[in-house]
Design a protein around this motif. Structure first.
Motif, PDB file in Angstrom:
ATOM      1  N   ALA A  97       0.835  -1.208   0.000  1.00 16.80           N
ATOM      2  CA  ALA A  97       0.000   0.000   0.000  1.00 16.80           C
ATOM      3  C   ALA A  97       0.864   1.250   0.000  1.00 16.80           C
ATOM      4  O   ALA A  97       0.583   2.206  -0.726  1.00 16.80           O
ATOM      5  CB  ALA A  97      -0.930  -0.005   1.206  1.00 16.80           C
ATOM      6  N   ALA A  98       1.929   1.241   0.786  1.00 13.24           N
ATOM      7  CA  ALA A  98       2.782   2.428   0.901  1.00 13.24           C
ATOM      8  C   ALA A  98       3.410   2.801  -0.439  1.00 13.24           C
ATOM      9  O   ALA A  98       3.388   3.968  -0.848  1.00 13.24           O
ATOM     10  CB  ALA A  98       3.872   2.190   1.944  1.00 13.24           C
ATOM     11  N   LEU A  99       3.955   1.815  -1.134  1.00 17.55           N
ATOM     12  CA  LEU A  99       4.596   2.104  -2.421  1.00 17.55           C
ATOM     13  C   LEU A  99       3.572   2.556  -3.457  1.00 17.55           C
ATOM     14  O   LEU A  99       3.865   3.419  -4.290  1.00 17.55           O
ATOM     15  CB  LEU A  99       5.374   0.889  -2.918  1.00 17.55           C
ATOM     16  N   LYS A 100       2.368   2.015  -3.378  1.00 13.21           N
ATOM     17  CA  LYS A 100       1.309   2.432  -4.308  1.00 13.21           C
ATOM     18  C   LYS A 100       0.887   3.869  -4.021  1.00 13.21           C
ATOM     19  O   LYS A 100       0.658   4.649  -4.948  1.00 13.21           O
ATOM     20  CB  LYS A 100       0.108   1.484  -4.217  1.00 13.21           C
ATOM     21  N   ILE A 101       0.788   4.227  -2.745  1.00 14.06           N
ATOM     22  CA  ILE A 101       0.438   5.602  -2.372  1.00 14.06           C
ATOM     23  C   ILE A 101       1.470   6.568  -2.936  1.00 14.06           C
ATOM     24  O   ILE A 101       1.127   7.585  -3.547  1.00 14.06           O
ATOM     25  CB  ILE A 101       0.323   5.742  -0.842  1.00 14.06           C
ATOM     26  N   ILE A 115      -1.984  11.752   5.342  1.00 18.10           N
ATOM     27  CA  ILE A 115      -2.173  10.361   5.756  1.00 18.10           C
ATOM     28  C   ILE A 115      -2.314  10.280   7.269  1.00 18.10           C
ATOM     29  O   ILE A 115      -1.766  11.113   7.990  1.00 18.10           O
ATOM     30  CB  ILE A 115      -0.991   9.492   5.245  1.00 18.10           C
ATOM     31  N   GLY A 116      -3.031   9.292   7.738  1.00 20.28           N
ATOM     32  CA  GLY A 116      -3.226   9.115   9.169  1.00 20.28           C
ATOM     33  C   GLY A 116      -2.213   8.170   9.768  1.00 20.28           C
ATOM     34  O   GLY A 116      -1.513   7.441   9.066  1.00 20.28           O
ATOM     35  N   SER A 117      -2.162   8.200  11.088  1.00 21.52           N
ATOM     36  CA  SER A 117      -1.298   7.289  11.826  1.00 21.52           C
ATOM     37  C   SER A 117      -2.115   6.678  12.943  1.00 21.52           C
ATOM     38  O   SER A 117      -2.823   7.379  13.662  1.00 21.52           O
ATOM     39  CB  SER A 117      -0.095   8.039  12.406  1.00 21.52           C
ATOM     40  N   HIS A 118      -2.013   5.369  13.077  1.00 18.01           N
ATOM     41  CA  HIS A 118      -2.729   4.685  14.158  1.00 18.01           C
ATOM     42  C   HIS A 118      -2.059   4.924  15.498  1.00 18.01           C
ATOM     43  O   HIS A 118      -2.633   4.642  16.533  1.00 18.01           O
ATOM     44  CB  HIS A 118      -2.805   3.180  13.876  1.00 18.01           C
ATOM     45  N   GLY A 119      -0.832   5.420  15.469  1.00 18.28           N
ATOM     46  CA  GLY A 119      -0.148   5.764  16.705  1.00 18.28           C
ATOM     47  C   GLY A 119       0.389   4.575  17.482  1.00 18.28           C
ATOM     48  O   GLY A 119       0.644   4.668  18.669  1.00 18.28           O
ATOM     49  N   LEU A 127       5.850  -5.259  14.885  1.00 18.47           N
ATOM     50  CA  LEU A 127       5.218  -6.451  14.336  1.00 18.47           C
ATOM     51  C   LEU A 127       4.311  -6.130  13.157  1.00 18.47           C
ATOM     52  O   LEU A 127       4.263  -6.873  12.184  1.00 18.47           O
ATOM     53  CB  LEU A 127       4.416  -7.178  15.418  1.00 18.47           C
ATOM     54  N   LEU A 128       3.573  -5.035  13.244  1.00 18.07           N
ATOM     55  CA  LEU A 128       2.603  -4.714  12.213  1.00 18.07           C
ATOM     56  C   LEU A 128       3.170  -3.842  11.105  1.00 18.07           C
ATOM     57  O   LEU A 128       2.609  -3.769  10.028  1.00 18.07           O
ATOM     58  CB  LEU A 128       1.385  -4.004  12.836  1.00 18.07           C
ATOM     59  N   GLY A 129       4.282  -3.172  11.369  1.00 23.05           N
ATOM     60  CA  GLY A 129       4.814  -2.253  10.382  1.00 23.05           C
ATOM     61  C   GLY A 129       3.927  -1.026  10.316  1.00 23.05           C
ATOM     62  O   GLY A 129       2.948  -0.902  11.039  1.00 23.05           O
ATOM     63  N   SER A 130       4.281  -0.111   9.475  1.00 25.30           N
ATOM     64  CA  SER A 130       3.498   1.107   9.376  1.00 25.30           C
ATOM     65  C   SER A 130       3.492   1.604   7.943  1.00 25.30           C
ATOM     66  O   SER A 130       4.545   1.919   7.400  1.00 25.30           O
ATOM     67  CB  SER A 130       4.075   2.173  10.301  1.00 25.30           C
ATOM     68  N   VAL A 131       2.315   1.656   7.356  1.00 29.58           N
ATOM     69  CA  VAL A 131       2.195   2.202   6.014  1.00 29.58           C
ATOM     70  C   VAL A 131       2.685   3.642   6.008  1.00 29.58           C
ATOM     71  O   VAL A 131       3.416   4.065   5.112  1.00 29.58           O
ATOM     72  CB  VAL A 131       0.737   2.109   5.511  1.00 29.58           C
ATOM     73  N   THR A 132       2.320   4.384   7.042  1.00 28.47           N
ATOM     74  CA  THR A 132       2.731   5.790   7.122  1.00 28.47           C
ATOM     75  C   THR A 132       4.246   5.923   7.140  1.00 28.47           C
ATOM     76  O   THR A 132       4.807   6.736   6.401  1.00 28.47           O
ATOM     77  CB  THR A 132       2.108   6.456   8.360  1.00 28.47           C
ATOM     78  N   ASN A 133       4.922   5.123   7.959  1.00 28.42           N
ATOM     79  CA  ASN A 133       6.387   5.188   7.999  1.00 28.42           C
ATOM     80  C   ASN A 133       7.009   4.811   6.671  1.00 28.42           C
ATOM     81  O   ASN A 133       7.996   5.410   6.244  1.00 28.42           O
ATOM     82  CB  ASN A 133       6.943   4.299   9.109  1.00 28.42           C
TER      83      ASN A 133
END
Length: 155
Positions: A97-101, A115-119, A127-133
């Motif tokens: 998703a991040a690269l597509k964005i 973009i939002g951040s789940h914080g 463990l989950l990584g971050s699309v925002t990062n």
């Protein structure tokens, strides 16, 4: 300042609140909005030799994800219409998703990604990584990260 702002959504409560803030920001700047939903690519089941009959076909999956993406993007487009902000929506498919964005923002000549951040922090983030990062680390376009102070889900 900014003329075209990419606002992402994944359908979560956090991204809905972020989208609202992004539309207000675009209105204040007189910018147009590109609303984007990125769906994961279809995954064939690799754990079985024969695909079960109940497993959706690639066409069924893509159609269902396109409908979901259209619903999520539509709420942003409606918000833009109410505020007099020019907008268009898009649903895309990608492994990342991040690269597509980043790619869509670049190809669409956006000059800001909102973009939002789940914080999440600590182990949850690792463990989950971050699309925002990942967006932050792969783009040269300015990114405005909207972070909610409290959880938008009802208690």
């Amino acid at each position: 300042m900014y003329r075209k702002i990419l606002i992402t959504t994944d359908g979560s409560a956090v991204s809905s609140k972020t989208a609202c803030a992004g539309v207000e920001f675009a209105q204040q700047l007189g910018a147009e909005v590109l609303a984007l939903f990125v769906a994961p690519e279809y995954q064939y089941p690799i754990y079985v030799e024969i695909i079960p009959p109940s497993y959706p076909s690639e066409e069924e999956y893509r159609a269902a994800m396109q409908r979901a993406g259209n619903e999520h993007v539509q709420s942003i487009l409606e918000s833009c219409a109410q505020k007099g902000v020019r907008a268009e929506g898009m649903t895309a498919f990608a492994e990342s998703a991040a690269l597509k964005i980043v790619d869509v923002a670049s190809q669409s000549n956006c000059d800001l990604i909102f973009i939002g951040s789940h914080g999440r922090s600590g182990w949850g983030h690792l463990l989950l990584g971050s699309v925002t990062n990942k967006v932050l680390s792969h783009t040269k376009i300015p990114v405005l990260v909207h972070r909610l102070i409290k959880d938008p889900r009802p208690a």
